[in-house]
Design a protein around this motif. Sequence first.
Motif, PDB file in Angstrom:
ATOM      1  N   ILE A 170       0.834  -1.203   0.000  1.00  0.00           N
ATOM      2  CA  ILE A 170       0.000   0.000   0.000  1.00  0.00           C
ATOM      3  C   ILE A 170       0.868   1.252   0.000  1.00  0.00           C
ATOM      4  O   ILE A 170       0.600   2.214  -0.741  1.00  0.00           O
ATOM      5  CB  ILE A 170      -0.953   0.003   1.213  1.00  0.00           C
ATOM      6  CG1 ILE A 170      -2.055  -1.037   1.023  1.00  0.00           C
ATOM      7  CG2 ILE A 170      -1.577   1.395   1.418  1.00  0.00           C
ATOM      8  CD1 ILE A 170      -2.968  -1.205   2.225  1.00  0.00           C
ATOM      9  N   LEU A 171       1.912   1.275   0.813  1.00  0.00           N
ATOM     10  CA  LEU A 171       2.786   2.446   0.887  1.00  0.00           C
ATOM     11  C   LEU A 171       3.488   2.709  -0.447  1.00  0.00           C
ATOM     12  O   LEU A 171       3.608   3.855  -0.890  1.00  0.00           O
ATOM     13  CB  LEU A 171       3.820   2.264   1.995  1.00  0.00           C
ATOM     14  CG  LEU A 171       3.294   2.353   3.438  1.00  0.00           C
ATOM     15  CD1 LEU A 171       4.424   2.091   4.428  1.00  0.00           C
ATOM     16  CD2 LEU A 171       2.664   3.712   3.709  1.00  0.00           C
ATOM     17  N   GLU A 189      -4.286   9.363  -1.812  1.00  0.00           N
ATOM     18  CA  GLU A 189      -3.036   9.323  -1.054  1.00  0.00           C
ATOM     19  C   GLU A 189      -3.316   9.321   0.442  1.00  0.00           C
ATOM     20  O   GLU A 189      -2.730   8.531   1.195  1.00  0.00           O
ATOM     21  CB  GLU A 189      -2.163  10.531  -1.418  1.00  0.00           C
ATOM     22  CG  GLU A 189      -0.731  10.459  -0.890  1.00  0.00           C
ATOM     23  CD  GLU A 189      -0.624  10.772   0.588  1.00  0.00           C
ATOM     24  OE1 GLU A 189       0.268  10.207   1.256  1.00  0.00           O
ATOM     25  OE2 GLU A 189      -1.446  11.570   1.113  1.00  0.00           O
ATOM     26  N   GLY A 190      -4.208  10.216   0.868  1.00  0.00           N
ATOM     27  CA  GLY A 190      -4.527  10.286   2.284  1.00  0.00           C
ATOM     28  C   GLY A 190      -5.091   8.988   2.820  1.00  0.00           C
ATOM     29  O   GLY A 190      -4.703   8.511   3.892  1.00  0.00           O
ATOM     30  N   ILE A 191      -5.988   8.392   2.052  1.00  0.00           N
ATOM     31  CA  ILE A 191      -6.629   7.139   2.483  1.00  0.00           C
ATOM     32  C   ILE A 191      -5.629   5.990   2.513  1.00  0.00           C
ATOM     33  O   ILE A 191      -5.557   5.228   3.491  1.00  0.00           O
ATOM     34  CB  ILE A 191      -7.812   6.805   1.557  1.00  0.00           C
ATOM     35  CG1 ILE A 191      -8.919   7.863   1.710  1.00  0.00           C
ATOM     36  CG2 ILE A 191      -8.368   5.411   1.850  1.00  0.00           C
ATOM     37  CD1 ILE A 191     -10.003   7.782   0.659  1.00  0.00           C
ATOM     38  N   LEU A 192      -4.830   5.861   1.455  1.00  0.00           N
ATOM     39  CA  LEU A 192      -3.872   4.752   1.377  1.00  0.00           C
ATOM     40  C   LEU A 192      -2.756   4.893   2.407  1.00  0.00           C
ATOM     41  O   LEU A 192      -2.381   3.919   3.072  1.00  0.00           O
ATOM     42  CB  LEU A 192      -3.273   4.665  -0.032  1.00  0.00           C
ATOM     43  CG  LEU A 192      -4.221   4.206  -1.139  1.00  0.00           C
ATOM     44  CD1 LEU A 192      -3.496   4.199  -2.489  1.00  0.00           C
ATOM     45  CD2 LEU A 192      -4.768   2.814  -0.840  1.00  0.00           C
ATOM     46  N   PHE A 193      -2.212   6.091   2.548  1.00  0.00           N
ATOM     47  CA  PHE A 193      -1.120   6.298   3.497  1.00  0.00           C
ATOM     48  C   PHE A 193      -1.586   5.990   4.913  1.00  0.00           C
ATOM     49  O   PHE A 193      -0.905   5.279   5.674  1.00  0.00           O
ATOM     50  CB  PHE A 193      -0.607   7.732   3.409  1.00  0.00           C
ATOM     51  CG  PHE A 193       0.610   8.007   4.260  1.00  0.00           C
ATOM     52  CD1 PHE A 193       1.877   7.736   3.784  1.00  0.00           C
ATOM     53  CD2 PHE A 193       0.480   8.550   5.531  1.00  0.00           C
ATOM     54  CE1 PHE A 193       3.007   7.987   4.572  1.00  0.00           C
ATOM     55  CE2 PHE A 193       1.586   8.806   6.319  1.00  0.00           C
ATOM     56  CZ  PHE A 193       2.858   8.531   5.842  1.00  0.00           C
ATOM     57  N   ALA A 194      -2.753   6.524   5.272  1.00  0.00           N
ATOM     58  CA  ALA A 194      -3.292   6.268   6.613  1.00  0.00           C
ATOM     59  C   ALA A 194      -3.533   4.783   6.832  1.00  0.00           C
ATOM     60  O   ALA A 194      -3.213   4.235   7.900  1.00  0.00           O
ATOM     61  CB  ALA A 194      -4.590   7.053   6.807  1.00  0.00           C
TER      62      ALA A 194
END
Length: 223
Positions: A13-14, A76-81
């Motif tokens: 994911i990252l 990006e926000g959803i995946l990073f979190a």
Amino acid sequence: MWRRVRLPLAAVILVVNALQWVIVEAVASAAWTEPRYSYAANYISDLGVPDCGAQFQGRDICSPLHTAMNASFMLEGILFATGIVLLAHLVTGRTRRAVIALAIAHGVGMVLVGLFHGSPDGPSIGLVVHAGAAGIGILCANTLAIMAGALRSLGLPTTYRAFSIAVGSLGLLSEALVGLSPSTAGLFERGGVYSWLLWSVVTGTLLLVKNRRDHRVVENVVA
């Protein structure tokens, strides 16, 4: 079973998250032709502004693929979190709570960045939300990189830990220099963003390599 899946899933994911941002940004900036988009002078957020032909803070704005860029911000926000929360099981107590809180704050911030774009024709509250959310997103992600360098629980080499602290610190420093000059604002902003994107790719890749190596060791022991 879930514990064994969680780490490689977080790693993938990252990596995917950082790559999708860089690719969408490159495509969106290439579509911006009148005038040419400048990675040095234009903010990344300019790519998400829906107004074409307007001027904002001295910069001509025209991003044909603004929808794609705003979607990338939110993704990006959803995946990073998600990736960080999945990795949070490697730490305990207050540290885990801090990691999860920073990850969620970053995720919410980046979703708001995509929803409230820095549009010159939009309501002033939208600009305030956008700027505040972007600041929170950048601060939290770079802080997480620095924290990763201070932790031993990821099981990664000392050089990685030094890299994490350095890249997070440089990201925060670069962001502090954004207002130095209009001609370099975009460059320094990218320093504050690419820092955590680079950290995501390096962390994800090293965790995948470590996970594969650990599995081989277990297989050899069993054999």
